[in-house]
Design a protein around this motif. Structure first.
Motif, PDB file in Angstrom:
ATOM      1  N   CYS A  27      58.433  26.482 -10.342  1.00  0.00           N
ATOM      2  CA  CYS A  27      58.537  25.925  -8.995  1.00  0.00           C
ATOM      3  C   CYS A  27      59.990  25.572  -8.744  1.00  0.00           C
ATOM      4  O   CYS A  27      60.715  25.169  -9.664  1.00  0.00           O
ATOM      5  N   CYS A  31      58.936  17.574  -7.455  1.00  0.00           N
ATOM      6  CA  CYS A  31      58.338  16.384  -6.852  1.00  0.00           C
ATOM      7  C   CYS A  31      57.973  15.369  -7.948  1.00  0.00           C
ATOM      8  O   CYS A  31      57.324  15.728  -8.935  1.00  0.00           O
ATOM      9  N   CYS A  34      54.242  15.093  -8.774  1.00  0.00           N
ATOM     10  CA  CYS A  34      53.542  16.344  -9.093  1.00  0.00           C
ATOM     11  C   CYS A  34      52.563  16.142 -10.249  1.00  0.00           C
ATOM     12  O   CYS A  34      52.939  15.658 -11.311  1.00  0.00           O
TER      13      CYS A  34
HETATM   14  S1  SF4 Z   1      54.012  19.225  -6.221  1.00  0.00           S
HETATM   15 FE1  SF4 Z   1      54.708  20.225  -8.123  1.00  0.00          FE
HETATM   16  S2  SF4 Z   1      54.144  22.378  -7.874  1.00  0.00           S
HETATM   17 FE2  SF4 Z   1      54.039  21.433  -5.815  1.00  0.00          FE
HETATM   18  S3  SF4 Z   1      56.056  21.795  -4.894  1.00  0.00           S
HETATM   19 FE3  SF4 Z   1      56.161  19.804  -5.921  1.00  0.00          FE
HETATM   20  S4  SF4 Z   1      56.961  20.233  -8.003  1.00  0.00           S
HETATM   21 FE4  SF4 Z   1      56.242  22.186  -7.111  1.00  0.00          FE
END
Ligand code: SF4
Length: 232
Positions: A27, A31, A34
């Motif tokens: 990715c 985040c 996440c």
């Molecule tokens: S939540 Fe996790 S998988 Fe989704 S965009 Fe954010 S870092 Fe990437």
């Protein structure tokens, strides 16, 4: 395609359809909340399932399922995504794509060419907080272009969704989010949830009293606004 695993059946990931769920690794965002942190990094060569094996599993399941959800990680950073989707389509299955919307050109191609049937796009935050929330550099023009694509297309069904937690945003921030997706048919607000202790950090679920005024405001901007998750 770097695929970490496949969930053979899900009743909840593709609205209205019984679906398999394919989780890709890698990715471009980081985040903090996440809950698929193990899927943020690209898998090492010996740490993913060959595409042929995944397609064979989907083929075997195709009598029982109606669609496939491609999620992650972020599917739109995967070389080979277009080809992979085409092979799923060849099995007569519908496709839902989950994306962070950071590759607008690819998303436009997939939507315009009807390579997918449903797109769920994350709206991570109000524009000025985007990079803080996703923990990396963000080209906001890509996000806006992806939103515009989904708002105007008749080719696919779509939803926008935002994960929230206690103190996530002010009313003004939400006002900006709603302005961004104004006219959307579906907007889902997902409460923060962590299945793993390591993900909790400073995040706590938002309360119902905190979200209620936001719902009231949002109904003026979008067709349907729905809460997902547990709300105290
Ligand atoms: S939540 Fe996790 S998988 Fe989704 S965009 Fe954010 S870092 Fe990437």
């Amino acid at each position: 395609m770097k695929i970490k695993y496949i969930q053979k059946t899900s009743l909840i990931d593709y609205p209205g359809y019984l679906a398999a769920v394919v989780f890709v690794t890698g990715c471009d965002f980081r985040c903090g909340y996440c809950y698929n942190k193990t899927l943020q990094n690209f898998a090492k060569a010996d740490d993913f399932i060959p595409v042929a094996e995944i397609l064979q599993t989907i083929k075997e399941r195709s009598k029982f399922i109606e669609g496939v959800v491609v999620t992650g990680g972020e599917p739109c950073v995967q070389p080979g995504l277009v080809d992979f989707l085409a092979q799923i389509k060849d099995l007569g299955l519908k496709i839902k794509l989950d994306t962070n919307g950071h590759n607008a050109e690819l998303l436009e191609f997939l939507v315009n060419e009807k390579k997918v049937d449903y797109v769920a796009m994350d709206i991570k935050a109000a524009p000025q907080h985007y990079e803080t929330v996703v923990g990396s550099k963000v080209d906001l023009e890509q996000i806006k272009q992806s939103v515009a694509c989904l708002l105007k297309t008749k080719n696919v069904l779509s939803e926008f969704r935002t994960t929230v937690w206690q103190g996530f945003a002010t009313t003004l921030d939400f006002h900006q989010i709603f302005e961004l997706i104004k006219g959307a048919e579906n907007y889902y607000i997902q409460n923060f949830y962590s299945p793993e202790a390591e993900c909790t950090g400073s995040y706590l679920p938002m309360s119902r009293s905190e979200i209620e005024p936001i719902l009231e405001m949002g109904r003026k901007y979008v067709g349907k606004i729905v809460l997902r998750g547990d709300w105290l």
